[in-house]
Enzyme design. Structure first.
Site, short mmCIF file in Angstrom:
data_model
loop_
_atom_site.label_atom_id
_atom_site.label_comp_id
_atom_site.label_asym_id
_atom_site.label_seq_id
_atom_site.Cartn_x
_atom_site.Cartn_y
_atom_site.Cartn_z
N TRP A 99 0.72 -0.62 -0.15
CA TRP A 99 -0.20 0.54 -0.01
C TRP A 99 1.02 1.36 0.01
O TRP A 99 0.47 2.14 -0.79
CB TRP A 99 -1.01 0.12 0.92
CG TRP A 99 -1.98 -1.27 1.00
CD1 TRP A 99 -2.04 -2.98 2.06
CD2 TRP A 99 -3.52 -1.63 0.35
NE1 TRP A 99 -2.51 -3.11 1.41
CE2 TRP A 99 -3.64 -2.64 0.43
CE3 TRP A 99 -3.39 -0.43 -1.30
CZ2 TRP A 99 -4.77 -3.14 -0.69
CZ3 TRP A 99 -4.50 -1.15 -1.62
CH2 TRP A 99 -5.00 -2.32 -1.53
N ASP A 155 -1.24 7.26 6.65
CA ASP A 155 -3.00 5.74 6.09
C ASP A 155 -2.93 4.50 7.58
O ASP A 155 -2.08 3.78 7.68
CB ASP A 155 -1.61 5.18 5.07
CG ASP A 155 -3.05 4.40 4.13
OD1 ASP A 155 -4.25 4.05 4.97
OD2 ASP A 155 -2.69 3.27 3.59
N LYS A 165 -12.42 -1.64 7.74
CA LYS A 165 -11.49 -2.61 8.54
C LYS A 165 -12.26 -1.79 9.67
O LYS A 165 -12.63 -3.05 10.18
CB LYS A 165 -10.51 -2.28 8.48
CG LYS A 165 -9.81 -2.82 6.83
CD LYS A 165 -8.47 -2.04 6.47
CE LYS A 165 -8.12 -2.50 4.70
NZ LYS A 165 -8.65 -3.38 4.31
N1 PMP Z 1 -4.01 1.58 2.41
C1 PMP Z 1 -3.83 0.20 3.29
C2 PMP Z 1 -3.14 -0.02 4.23
C3 PMP Z 1 -5.32 -0.97 2.69
O1 PMP Z 1 -4.84 -1.66 3.60
C4 PMP Z 1 -6.13 -0.68 1.50
C5 PMP Z 1 -7.00 -1.91 1.86
N2 PMP Z 1 -6.68 -2.93 1.64
C6 PMP Z 1 -5.98 0.30 1.39
C7 PMP Z 1 -4.62 1.33 1.55
C8 PMP Z 1 -7.14 0.59 -0.07
O2 PMP Z 1 -8.13 0.98 0.63
P1 PMP Z 1 -9.36 0.91 -0.77
O3 PMP Z 1 -9.66 -0.01 -0.90
O4 PMP Z 1 -10.65 1.69 0.81
O5 PMP Z 1 -8.72 2.33 -1.88
#
Ligand code: PMP
Length: 361
Positions: A103, A173, A197
């Site tokens: 990520w 994030d 989450k």
């Molecule tokens: N950042 C992290 C740490 C994540 O775990 C995730 C999704 N698993 C995301 C960003 C992406 O999130 P989204 O699907 O809401 O765009």
């Protein structure tokens, strides 16, 4: 409710049963409204009350002072990869990114479109099995901000000590550990998290941003990509994801009723420790993360071979413990144990792990 499973999914993920039951009770007829939250105008008094309540509860739980504004956006954390860079990478057009997993890398990819990025630290050479030692970071004092991923959902690592960034705002994030523990809001310039989450259903992205940073973005940004648009209208510039915000409000109420974030952190520590103790006991299970970087939210581990991992996942599912398969990019097993995973779920998992090792070790 006996047919509900223990859902170890990384997200969307388990929600507190009482939250779901409240939503069920209020689904077709929200009290005094005569209609569902899904059917309400976002300009109606009952919805406005929900909206304000969610903001107030987030503020209370996270101890957020008036220097910060709370926004409800759409587009997921993934859109924040772009919005953060577009709005905050001023005036220097330089930012520091610390790379601790997939990520972070995606955040970096979007940021590079906006300016010059210094990778101030990375654990990629360690296959993302740890958080870089903060003493080794090469932070640029002239960067517009420093970006971290506070919890790495796929690799199961978590920051347990923040880098000190001086006057450079820290952007985090927190998609997979928002509200899992108390944090020092003043150590941050901006926090973002998809709700799906720890906070509620998919569809709303929480952004908490220091108000002075909102002034950085140029007016030339598209309206819907400028934080100021949402800050000026209290996240009611256009139709917000009303239902998701309602669910976040209920999840926040549940957290408050259960002792706030300090109590949540204690529960999360206790739950995670049960699994880590199991991993540390013998050599059948192998944790993939350095001890000092272990996540309280996502616990990845390996078995002696992939066939046993497949068997583990399928036997666990039959016993009502679902979604234990590791992310497709890394394989293995991953138990995601967010705020709403009850301790009994983790106890059931650990009992199964013990039994499975005895039978297959
Ligand atoms: N950042 C992290 C740490 C994540 O775990 C995730 C999704 N698993 C995301 C960003 C992406 O999130 P989204 O699907 O809401 O765009």
């Amino acid at each position: 409710m006996s047919n509900r499973v223990f859902n170890f999914s990384a997200g969307p993920a388990v929600l507190p049963l009482s939250v779901l039951e409240t939503a069920q009770r209020e689904l077709v007829n929200y009290p005094d409204a005569g209609m569902s939250v899904m059917e309400m105008s976002h300009r109606s008094p009952p919805y406005e009350k929900i909206h304000r309540s969610a903001q107030a509860r987030i503020r209370e739980l996270m101890n957020i002072n008036d220097d910060f504004t709370i926004l409800f956006l759409q587009g997921g954390a993934s859109l924040q990869f772009s919005m953060v860079a577009m709005n905050l990478m001023w005036p220097s057009r330089k930012a520091d990114y610390i790379i601790t997993g997939s990520w972070s890398k995606l955040a970096l990819k979007e940021a590079k479109r906006e300016g010059t990025i210094n990778v101030a630290g990375s654990s990629e050479e360690q296959q993302f099995s740890c958080i870089p030692d903060i003493k080794t970071l090469t932070l640029d004092p002239n960067a517009d901000y420093v970006h971290i991923t506070s919890n790495n959902t796929i690799y199961g690592t978590q920051w347990h000590q923040l880098p000190s960034t001086g006057n450079v705002p820290l952007v985090a994030d927190m998609s997979s550990d928002i509200m899992a523990r108390p944090i020092d809001i003043n150590a941050h310039g901006l926090i973002y998290a998809g709700a799906q989450k720890n906070l509620g259903p998919a569809g709303v992205t929480l952004v908490i941003v220091r108000k002075d940073l909102l002034e950085r973005a140029p007016d030339s940004l598209p309206t819907m990509l400028n934080y100021r648009t949402f800050a000026a209208k209290d996240s009611l510039y256009n139709t917000p994801p009303c239902w998701s915000i309602y669910m976040v409000d209920l999840a926040c109420k549940w957290l408050l009723d259960n002792g706030g974030l300090a109590a949540a952190a204690k529960r999360n520590n206790d739950k995670a420790q049960l699994i880590y103790d199991m991993l540390d006991q013998g050599d059948f299970y192998r944790g993939t993360v350095e001890k000092s970087s272990r996540s309280l939210m996502n616990v990845p581990f390996r078995l002696p071979n992939e066939d046993l991992e497949k068997k583990f996942v399928s036997e666990a599912a039959k016993l009502g413990m679902q979604n234990l398969k590791g992310h497709r990019s890394v394989g293995g097993i991953r138990a995601s144990i967010y705020n709403a995973m009850p301790r009994e779920g983790v106890e059931a998992l650990v009992a199964f792990m013990k039994d499975f090792a005895n039978r297959n070790g």
